[in-house]
Each structure stands twice: as structure tokens, then as C-alpha cells.
Design a protein around this motif. Structure first.
Motif, PDB file in Angstrom:
ATOM      1  N   UNK A   1      19.172 -33.006  17.810  1.00 31.12           N
ATOM      2  CA  UNK A   1      19.383 -31.794  17.017  1.00 31.12           C
ATOM      3  C   UNK A   1      20.400 -32.049  15.918  1.00 31.12           C
ATOM      4  N   UNK A   2      21.437 -32.806  16.242  1.00 32.11           N
ATOM      5  CA  UNK A   2      22.432 -33.148  15.226  1.00 32.11           C
ATOM      6  C   UNK A   2      21.809 -33.990  14.106  1.00 32.11           C
ATOM      7  N   UNK A   3      20.953 -34.941  14.483  1.00 26.17           N
ATOM      8  CA  UNK A   3      20.269 -35.736  13.466  1.00 26.17           C
ATOM      9  C   UNK A   3      19.352 -34.871  12.604  1.00 26.17           C
ATOM     10  N   UNK A   4      18.670 -33.905  13.233  1.00 26.44           N
ATOM     11  CA  UNK A   4      17.793 -33.018  12.476  1.00 26.44           C
ATOM     12  C   UNK A   4      18.590 -32.144  11.517  1.00 26.44           C
ATOM     13  N   UNK A   5      19.745 -31.671  11.988  1.00 23.00           N
ATOM     14  CA  UNK A   5      20.592 -30.854  11.112  1.00 23.00           C
ATOM     15  C   UNK A   5      21.069 -31.670   9.918  1.00 23.00           C
ATOM     16  N   UNK A   6      21.477 -32.905  10.170  1.00 19.95           N
ATOM     17  CA  UNK A   6      21.915 -33.767   9.059  1.00 19.95           C
ATOM     18  C   UNK A   6      20.782 -34.012   8.067  1.00 19.95           C
ATOM     19  N   UNK A   7      19.568 -34.208   8.579  1.00 15.58           N
ATOM     20  CA  UNK A   7      18.429 -34.432   7.684  1.00 15.58           C
ATOM     21  C   UNK A   7      18.116 -33.188   6.856  1.00 15.58           C
ATOM     22  N   UNK A   8      18.244 -32.008   7.464  1.00 20.70           N
ATOM     23  CA  UNK A   8      17.994 -30.773   6.722  1.00 20.70           C
ATOM     24  C   UNK A   8      19.071 -30.523   5.675  1.00 20.70           C
TER      25      UNK A   8
ATOM     26  N   UNK B   1      20.714 -32.852   4.182  1.00 18.54           N
ATOM     27  CA  UNK B   1      20.401 -33.802   3.107  1.00 18.54           C
ATOM     28  C   UNK B   1      19.224 -33.307   2.262  1.00 18.54           C
ATOM     29  N   UNK B   2      18.311 -32.579   2.904  1.00 19.40           N
ATOM     30  CA  UNK B   2      17.179 -32.012   2.161  1.00 19.40           C
ATOM     31  C   UNK B   2      17.644 -30.974   1.143  1.00 19.40           C
ATOM     32  N   UNK B   3      18.737 -30.280   1.466  1.00 21.08           N
ATOM     33  CA  UNK B   3      19.270 -29.248   0.569  1.00 21.08           C
ATOM     34  C   UNK B   3      20.339 -29.789  -0.363  1.00 21.08           C
ATOM     35  N   UNK B   4      20.437 -31.089  -0.460  1.00 25.24           N
ATOM     36  CA  UNK B   4      21.459 -31.679  -1.321  1.00 25.24           C
ATOM     37  C   UNK B   4      21.226 -31.261  -2.773  1.00 25.24           C
ATOM     38  N   UNK B   5      22.318 -30.823  -3.425  1.00 26.02           N
ATOM     39  CA  UNK B   5      22.201 -30.329  -4.805  1.00 26.02           C
ATOM     40  C   UNK B   5      21.877 -31.435  -5.792  1.00 26.02           C
ATOM     41  N   UNK B   6      22.144 -32.669  -5.416  1.00 26.48           N
ATOM     42  CA  UNK B   6      21.902 -33.768  -6.354  1.00 26.48           C
ATOM     43  C   UNK B   6      20.428 -34.133  -6.474  1.00 26.48           C
ATOM     44  N   UNK B   7      19.581 -33.563  -5.609  1.00 25.34           N
ATOM     45  CA  UNK B   7      18.150 -33.863  -5.695  1.00 25.34           C
ATOM     46  C   UNK B   7      17.570 -33.171  -6.928  1.00 25.34           C
ATOM     47  N   UNK B   8      17.063 -33.964  -7.818  1.00 23.94           N
ATOM     48  CA  UNK B   8      16.640 -33.434  -9.114  1.00 23.94           C
ATOM     49  C   UNK B   8      15.454 -32.486  -8.987  1.00 23.94           C
ATOM     50  N   UNK B   9      14.545 -32.718  -8.022  1.00 24.29           N
ATOM     51  CA  UNK B   9      13.351 -31.878  -7.967  1.00 24.29           C
ATOM     52  C   UNK B   9      13.699 -30.459  -7.543  1.00 24.29           C
TER      53      UNK B   9
ATOM     54  N   UNK C   1      15.983 -24.233   4.969  1.00 20.25           N
ATOM     55  CA  UNK C   1      16.880 -23.123   5.308  1.00 20.25           C
ATOM     56  C   UNK C   1      16.390 -22.400   6.559  1.00 20.25           C
ATOM     57  N   UNK C   2      15.087 -22.158   6.649  1.00 20.47           N
ATOM     58  CA  UNK C   2      14.549 -21.459   7.827  1.00 20.47           C
ATOM     59  C   UNK C   2      14.771 -22.266   9.100  1.00 20.47           C
ATOM     60  N   UNK C   3      14.608 -23.576   9.025  1.00 21.23           N
ATOM     61  CA  UNK C   3      14.819 -24.406  10.217  1.00 21.23           C
ATOM     62  C   UNK C   3      16.285 -24.435  10.606  1.00 21.23           C
ATOM     63  N   UNK C   4      17.182 -24.463   9.640  1.00 22.47           N
ATOM     64  CA  UNK C   4      18.610 -24.405   9.975  1.00 22.47           C
ATOM     65  C   UNK C   4      18.970 -23.081  10.641  1.00 22.47           C
ATOM     66  N   UNK C   5      18.350 -22.005  10.201  1.00 19.83           N
ATOM     67  CA  UNK C   5      18.594 -20.705  10.839  1.00 19.83           C
ATOM     68  C   UNK C   5      18.098 -20.724  12.278  1.00 19.83           C
TER      69      UNK C   5
ATOM     70  N   UNK D   1      24.958 -19.726   9.114  1.00 12.18           N
ATOM     71  CA  UNK D   1      26.072 -19.668   8.160  1.00 12.18           C
ATOM     72  C   UNK D   1      26.056 -20.875   7.223  1.00 12.18           C
ATOM     73  N   UNK D   2      25.850 -22.050   7.787  1.00 14.48           N
ATOM     74  CA  UNK D   2      25.788 -23.255   6.966  1.00 14.48           C
ATOM     75  C   UNK D   2      24.558 -23.238   6.060  1.00 14.48           C
ATOM     76  N   UNK D   3      23.450 -22.722   6.573  1.00 17.73           N
ATOM     77  CA  UNK D   3      22.239 -22.629   5.755  1.00 17.73           C
ATOM     78  C   UNK D   3      22.441 -21.682   4.573  1.00 17.73           C
ATOM     79  N   UNK D   4      23.121 -20.575   4.817  1.00 15.91           N
ATOM     80  CA  UNK D   4      23.403 -19.622   3.736  1.00 15.91           C
ATOM     81  C   UNK D   4      24.267 -20.264   2.661  1.00 15.91           C
ATOM     82  N   UNK D   5      25.282 -20.986   3.088  1.00 15.17           N
ATOM     83  CA  UNK D   5      26.178 -21.638   2.129  1.00 15.17           C
ATOM     84  C   UNK D   5      25.444 -22.686   1.307  1.00 15.17           C
ATOM     85  N   UNK D   6      24.625 -23.504   1.962  1.00 16.77           N
ATOM     86  CA  UNK D   6      23.896 -24.548   1.245  1.00 16.77           C
ATOM     87  C   UNK D   6      22.842 -23.954   0.312  1.00 16.77           C
ATOM     88  N   UNK D   7      22.188 -22.902   0.762  1.00 10.51           N
ATOM     89  CA  UNK D   7      21.164 -22.275  -0.070  1.00 10.51           C
ATOM     90  C   UNK D   7      21.761 -21.716  -1.360  1.00 10.51           C
ATOM     91  N   UNK D   8      22.864 -21.001  -1.224  1.00  3.53           N
ATOM     92  CA  UNK D   8      23.494 -20.414  -2.411  1.00  3.53           C
ATOM     93  C   UNK D   8      24.091 -21.486  -3.311  1.00  3.53           C
TER      94      UNK D   8
END
Length: 743
Positions: free
Chosen positions: A394-401, A403-411, A424-428, A434-441
Motif C-alpha cells: 500500500x505504501x508503494x502504491x501511495x508513492x506511485x500515485x 508520483x503520478x500527480x507530480x506537478x513536473x509532468x508536462x502532460x 486522486x480517487x485511488x488516494x481517497x 487530505x494528501x490527495x486534496x493537497x496534491x490535486x490543488x
């Protein structure tokens, strides 16, 4: 050789010597060309000698340049040849090194097969006894308790290792490793530490998910082995070959034992559930289903004669290891549970595969299924083992998610907020709302900034502001809709969205102000841009958000500065007009069109009885300075009303009052100056029109009523102006003209 040839050769040698001397002299840092020419002129008696000497110098310079070019070419060719030799030498050294490594590998293998090889049993490692459980060392690892339950840990083997860089094979640090029945713990050694805590937790390897590979001496490192854990590689070096062999054997043994233990526990669980299902079926409370009381049951009947009796299948395509289940409820139940539990053995591998393939939805389904099983079987030992492994995945999955929301990803910056919905839905669902909300915004903030940076600054400011406002508020509305859909079950995060929107509005206002509030921008242009932004801001009502008041507060300071700056410019311009005016009625003789245009402007500004001031058909019974003031103050009033707000009203009223007060001061100074005695009545007529006609019109448009005592008191200034008499002291008039400025 002929004498002439000898003579030419000697002359050529002398010329080369002279060329070298001159080249050395000319290239010297202390060489002064002017001084050299002066000395040369002094030595030459006539101009002919000087010209001859110059020709010789020119000839020598050309020969020197040719000689230098030849030397440079020669050195360059030598450099190329040297580089080729170095390349050949490097290739030979590489082949020699490879040959020596092969020879060393052969010698090492021969030494291993030798019957008389020496064995080094000196070791700092020690296998832990079962009764000790390795507690003397593993309990002294700082930070391990948060990762592993050390109260139920059986340490199989432990010892010191050297961590090596997997690329350069350079030693990093000395570590202490603990081999448990299902994992391997690596801890850093704390130097100069007194007390029971001597190690600090570094990492943990699950034996079922790692591959351990032996490294030979040919790899460039002695007594070392690799641990592959996707996507990382770790290299550790033992003190001797015997210790390394023992580490490899123990790790392989623990992996086999742990896998066998899990299979046995799963099998026992299946058998137990199957027996329970059978006993449950044997206890039947229905008398009609009891064989002893069933009148239709014939004990003497042979099962072989029953055509409906199920027999053993002889289908060659059936699986021998998993026979077809019978139609009885007990057998059906046992089969379902056995098939349902088989996936637990491959749970870690499946989760790792799904995460590596970024198939996060299937990984989430498997996690939910495992949590449901753990909720129903929380007391078994198998459940505890599964829980430990599940938490790490679960920790690895959270880290991957994340990383998926990383702002540096150009696409993510070029598409809308829907691109982040999956992560975001999977993090919820994983409890990280809370972390998903912060990363999304945060991701949406970067996307909005990127979209605003892509806008081109057009020539017209209003056109750019229109595009800027539309792009920003459309992005906020789209983000709000997506936020409401993703966090529909977490209404408490709505405040976080409001705070985020207010922060983004501040960035927008900052960019807006840089383009709008400039010296060359008038209040009218500022009003147009502000109205555009306000109109776009009101569109936020469709997502239940109103930031109009916040935007007005953010723009208040800049608008006040623009109003004050415009007021100062109008005051300065009015003073120049008063000093240059001749205080005579405006004459439009032969300019009927301009008179009509002036009347139309005054009517559009609200002055209804301006036609009554036209005398003689082509004259206006007001001075040019007064007409200019009326047009300026009413235009300033109209422009200011376009940006006026309740918070801005007092400042705006004060600016209007300052303009009228300045005009009254100017009227008073002109009357006291004594230069326009013959135009005294005409000046009072201008003052009367300003104070009795224009000022009430301004009060009506401002809707101040009796709230502004300053504008009300301004109307009484006409009586004071009528009582003003010319002064004999000219400096007093100048003081009166500057009274408003000093105030």
C-alpha cells in the motif's frame, strides 16, 4: 655545390636568423611600435633608406608569418599522430585488463576446487540460538519497531557487511544485517554510541520478493553478493568467502521454509473450513431429509443401479488435482473457499506486478479484497503475515500515485483536471484524502500558471485582459466541478478549495495589476479592464463560489493610487490653464461644427442647460479654462463610477472634492490678482456655473446626499468669492494659488 648556391644558402640562413630576431622583438610584451619607428627614423639618414628599411621589414614579416604557419601545421600533425598512438595504447590496455581479469577468475576457480585450500573460519557473524531469538541485537535497532513487530521475531542469522555502490563498486558504509524467517533487516552502525541502542534501521527486504545473486571475483569485487529488489539493486560485501557462502545458503533456506510454511497454513485453513462445512451439512433438522425417517429411502438399493447417481468422472480433460465438486452444499462450499484462498499466496507478487505496470485499479481491487479477508480472519497467523506485506505494498502504491500527480509532468499541464481523477480517487480510497486534496490543488495551480504563461501579450491591453480573465476563471470553474465530483464524500475539504481559489485569485490579480495599472493607462481604460475581470469573476456563482468582494479588496489599493494620480494630473493641468486663459467667452466664429460637438459632449456628460450659455449664435458665455475643467471633472466622475465600490466611495468623493476646492482656490487667486478687473463679473459667472450647476450634478451622480459635508460646504464658497476684492500685494495671490497644494 656552386659558389652562387653557397652564397644564396648563407643569405637565406642569415635571413631566417633575422626573421626570428624580429619575430621575438615584435611579439615581446614590452614592444612599443611608435618608439621603434622613431628610433628607426633617427638611424636612417635619408627617406630612401627609410623606405628601403620598411620594405625589408615587410619582407621579413611575411617570411615570419609563413614560418609560423608551417610550425603550427607541423605541431598540429604531431598532435594528431600522438592522439592516434594514445587511442591504440588505450585499446591495448583495455584488452590487457580484460585478459588479467579472466586469468584471475580462472585462478580463483582452481583455488576453490583445490583439496588443500585453506578455510577461514574467523567471522564476526553468529547464528542466533532459538532460545535467544537474536533479541540481544535486533531489539537494539532504532526505528525498527515502527516497521516490524520485534516481540515475535526469530533472528536466524546476523553479521556485519559492507554496503557497496552497485555502479562504481566503492564502499559506502559498514552495516549490520539481520536475517529473519521471512525478511532481512539492514541497519546502520551508530558509532560512539553508549547504551543498548547501537544500530539505526535502514531498510527491510522481503525474502519472497528479492533475488540474491552471487558475485564472482571477475566482476571486480571480492566476497560480495547482489540483492535485486525492483527497481533497486543493492550490493553487500562479506569479510570472507565462507561468510558470504553462509549468507547465501541461509537466505535460500529461509525463502524455501517460509514459502512451505505459508502453503501448509493455507492448506490447513482449507481443510478446516471444509470439515466445518461437512459437519454443518450432517446436522439436519428437517425430518423429511433424514435418511432414517425418509419413507422413500431404500437401504437395499444398489447405488450402481441408480441412473441419476453421480459417478466418478472419466473425462480425460478433467484436472486431476482439482476434481469436479459434487452437488452437495458442503462440497460446493469447500471448493469455493479453497479457490478463494489460493490468490493470497501470490498476493505480494500480484500487487508488485500491478504497481509496476501502473495498473492501479486492479491493484486497488486486490487491496480491497485482501482487507475484506483480513477483517473476517483477523486472529489467524496467516492474516498477520498478509497484513504486514499488504501495508508495504500500500505504501508503494501511495508513492506511485503521488508520483503520478507530480506537478513536473508536462502532460498534466496541458490537459484538464480530469487527467488526475484516477490517482486522486485511488488516494481517497486508500485513506489519503487530505494528501490527495493537497496534491490535486497543487497540480491545478501549476496547470493554471502554465496556461496563463502561454497567453500572448497583445497590443491592446483590454484584449489581453479579456483572454487572461476568461482563461483563469474558466480553469477555476473546471477545477471546482472536478473537486466536487472527486471529493463528494469529503465535504469538509470545501474550505480547502475556497482557500486555494482565493490564493490563485491573488496570483491572478498580481498579473492583472502589472498590465493594467500603469502611468499611461487612464481611469477609463482601467475601468474597462476591471469590469471585464469582474464579469468573469461572477461566473464562479455556478459552482457556488463568490470571490467578487475578495477581488475588489485586492484591487482597492491600485485603484486608489490610480485615482489619486489622475487627480494630481488634473490639478496640475487646471493651474496651467488658468494662468494661460484670457477670461473671455469662447468664440466659435466659423467653427459651427466644433460648437455642436461641444454641446453634444456636455449633454452626454449630463449638463442639460448648456445651450442657454450660447450667445450671439457662435459664442459660449464661459472661458476655455472653465469648460475644460467641467469636461475633465465630469469625465473623471464617469470613469471613476465604473470602478467605484462601497470601500472606494470615500476616497473617490474626496478626489472630486479636491478638484472643486482647487478650482475655487484658482478663482479666488485670479480675483485677488487684480489683473482681470474688467472681467470680474465674467469670472464670477464662471464660478457660479461651476458651483451651482456642475457641483449639484456631481452630487447627484455620486449619490452622496447629505453624507458629504465637504461638497455641501463647497456651494457656500460662491458668496465668499463674490466678496473678494483685488489685492495690492501680488505675492499674496500666488500664495492663494498654492494653498491647496500645501494643504
Amino acid at each position: 655545390m656552386l659558389p652562387e648556391d653557397v652564397l644564396k644558402t648563407n643569405m637565406a640562413l642569415k635571413m631566417d636568423d633575422v626573421s626570428q630576431l624580429l619575430a621575438f622583438k615584435f611579439t615581446n610584451s614590452s614592444f612599443d611600435p611608435e618608439k621603434y619607428v622613431r628610433d628607426l627614423s633617427a638611424q636612417c639618414d635619408t627617406d630612401a633608406e627609410l623606405q628601403d628599411h620598411r620594405k625589408r621589414i615587410q619582407t621579413l614579416s611575411e617570411e615570419t608569418a609563413v614560418s609560423l604557419k608551417k610550425n603550427v601545421y607541423k605541431n598540429y600533425m604531431q598532435f594528431i599522430e600522438t592522439s592516434k598512438e594514445i587511442s591504440y595504447l588505450e585499446a591495448e590496455m583495455y584488452q590487457l585488463g580484460h585478459f588479467l581479469a579472466e586469468q584471475k577468475s580462472i585462478l580463483s576457480s582452481q583455488q576453490d576446487m583445490s583439496l588443500f585450500g585453506t578455510q577461514d573460519f574467523s567471522s564476526s557473524t553468529k547464528p542466533s540460538k532459538k532460545d535467544e531469538k537474536g533479541s540481544s541485537s535486533i531489539e537494539s535497532v532504532e526505528g525498527l519497531a515502527s516497521v516490524l513487530d520485534i516481540t515475535d521475531v526469530n533472528c536466524v542469522f546476523e553479521g556485519d557487511l559492507v554496503e557497496v555502490d552497485p555502479e562504481t563498486f566503492l564502499p559506502r558504509s559498514k552495516v549490520h544485517a539481520f536475517l529473519l524467517h521471512d525478511s532481512m533487516v539492514v541497519a546502520n552502525i551508530i558509532q560512539n554510541r553508549r547504551g543498548p541502542v547501537r544500530f539505526k534501521y535502514q531498510c527491510l527486504f522481503e525474502l519472497e520478493n528479492v533475488a540474491v545473486v552471487n558475485m564472482t571475483s571477475a566482476d571486480g569485487l571480492k566476497d560480495a553478493f547482489k540483492i535485486f529488489l525492483f527497481p533497486e539493486t543493492h550490493v553487500y560485501q562479506a569479510e570472507s568467502k565462507q561468510i558470504k557462502k553462509e549468507w547465501l545458503d541461509r537466505i535460500e533456506e529461509c525463502k524455501k521454509n517460509f514459502k512451505l510454511k505459508l502453503e501448509q497454513e493455507f492448506s490447513q485453513g482449507d481443510i478446516q473450513v471444509e470439515s466445518e462445512g461437512t459437519s454443518a451439512h450432517s446436522v439436519n433438522t428437517n425430518p423429511f431429509l433424514d435418511d432414517d425417517k425418509n419413507p422413500f429411502t431404500n437401504d437395499d438399493d444398489d447405488d450402481s443401479k441408480n441412473p441419476f447417481k453421480e459417478t466418478t468422472s472419466t473425462n480425460p480433460f478433467d484436472d486431476d488435482e482439482e476434481p469436479i465438486a459434487s452437488s452437495s452444499p458442503a462440497s460446493t462450499s469447500s471448493k469455493l473457499i479453497k479457490v478463494g484462498k489460493a490468490w493470497l499466496r501470490d498476493l505480494p507478487e500480484d500487487l508488485d506486478m500491478f504497481i509496476a505496470q501502473r495498473d492501479f485499479e486492479r491493484a486497488m481491487e486486490l487491496i480491497d479484497r485482501t482487507n475484506q479477508y483480513l477483517k473476517e480472519n483477523s486472529s489467524s497467523q496467516v492474516a498477520k503475515e498478509i497484513k504486514v506485506r499488504l501495508d508495504r505494498r500500500v505504501k508503494l502504491l501511495v508513492d506511485a500515485l503521488i508520483d503520478e500527480l507530480d506537478c513536473s509532468r508536462s502532460f498534466l499541464l496541458h490537459v484538464g483536471p480530469r487527467a488526475t481523477r484516477r490517482a486522486v480517487s485511488l488516494l481517497v480510497r486508500l485513506g489519503r484524502a487530505s494528501e490527495a486534496c493537497q496534491l490535486f490543488l497543487k497540480n491545478r495551480s501549476e496547470a493554471i500558471k502554465h496556461s496563463l504563461r502561454q497567453l500572448k501579450i497583445e497590443g491592446a491591453t483590454s484584449l489581453y485582459i479579456s483572454k487572461l480573465s476568461s482563461a483563469f476563471f474558466s480553469s477555476v470553474i473546471e477545477t471546482g466541478k472536478e473537486f466536487d465530483q472527486v471529493f463528494s464524500a469529503n465535504r469538509g475539504f470545501s474550505s480547502a478549495f475556497v482557500v486555494w481559489a482565493n490564493t490563485e485569485l491573488q496570483h491572478f490579480v498580481s498579473r492583472f495589476s502589472c498590465q493594467v495599472f500603469r502611468r499611461e493607462m487612464g481611469v477609463a481604460a482601467i475601468g474597462v479592464c476591471v469590469s471585464m475581470a469582474k464579469q468573469q469573476c461572477e461566473k464562479l456563482h455556478e459552482i457556488g463560489l463568490d470571490l467578487t468582494f475578495s477581488m475588489q479588496q485586492m484591487l482597492l489599493r491600485d485603484i486608489v493610487e490610480a485615482l489619486l494620480d489622475t487627480r494630481d494630473q488634473m490639478v496640475k493641468f487646471a493651474r496651467h490653464r488658468v494662468t494661460e486663459a484670457n477670461w473671455k467667452p469662447m468664440d466659435f466664429e466659423g467653427q459651427t461644427d466644433q460648437l455642436g460637438t461641444l454641446c453634444g459632449e456636455m449633454e452626454s456628460l449630463g449638463v442639460e442647460n448648456f445651450n442657454d450659455l450660447i450667445v450671439g449664435g457662435n459664442k459660449v458665455d464661459l472661458s476655455g479654462a472653465t469648460v475644460t475643467f467641467i469636461k475633465g471633472v465630469l469625465g473623471f466622475l464617469a470613469d471613476g463610477l465604473s470602478v467605484n465600490t462601497p470601500q472606494l466611495q470615500p476616497v473617490f468623493v474626496d478626489c472630486i472634492g479636491d478638484l472643486f476646492e482647487n478650482q475655487v482656490v484658482l478663482f479666488e487667486a485670479i480675483l485677488k490678482s487684480g489683473r482681470y478687473v474688467n472681467q470680474h463679473d465674467f469670472i464670477l459667472k464662471n464660478a457660479s456655473f461651476v458651483l451651482e450647476t456642475v457641483l449639484p450634478l456631481v452630487k447627484k451622480k455620486l449619490k452622496v446626499g447629505s453624507s458629504s459635508t465637504r461638497l455641501i460646504a463647497m456651494q457656500s464658497e460662491l458668496k465668499r468669492l463674490q466678496a473678494v476684492t483685488p489685492s495690492s500685494d501680488p505675492p499674496e495671490a500666488e500664495v492663494q494659488a498654492g494653498r491647496w497644494k500645501e494643504k
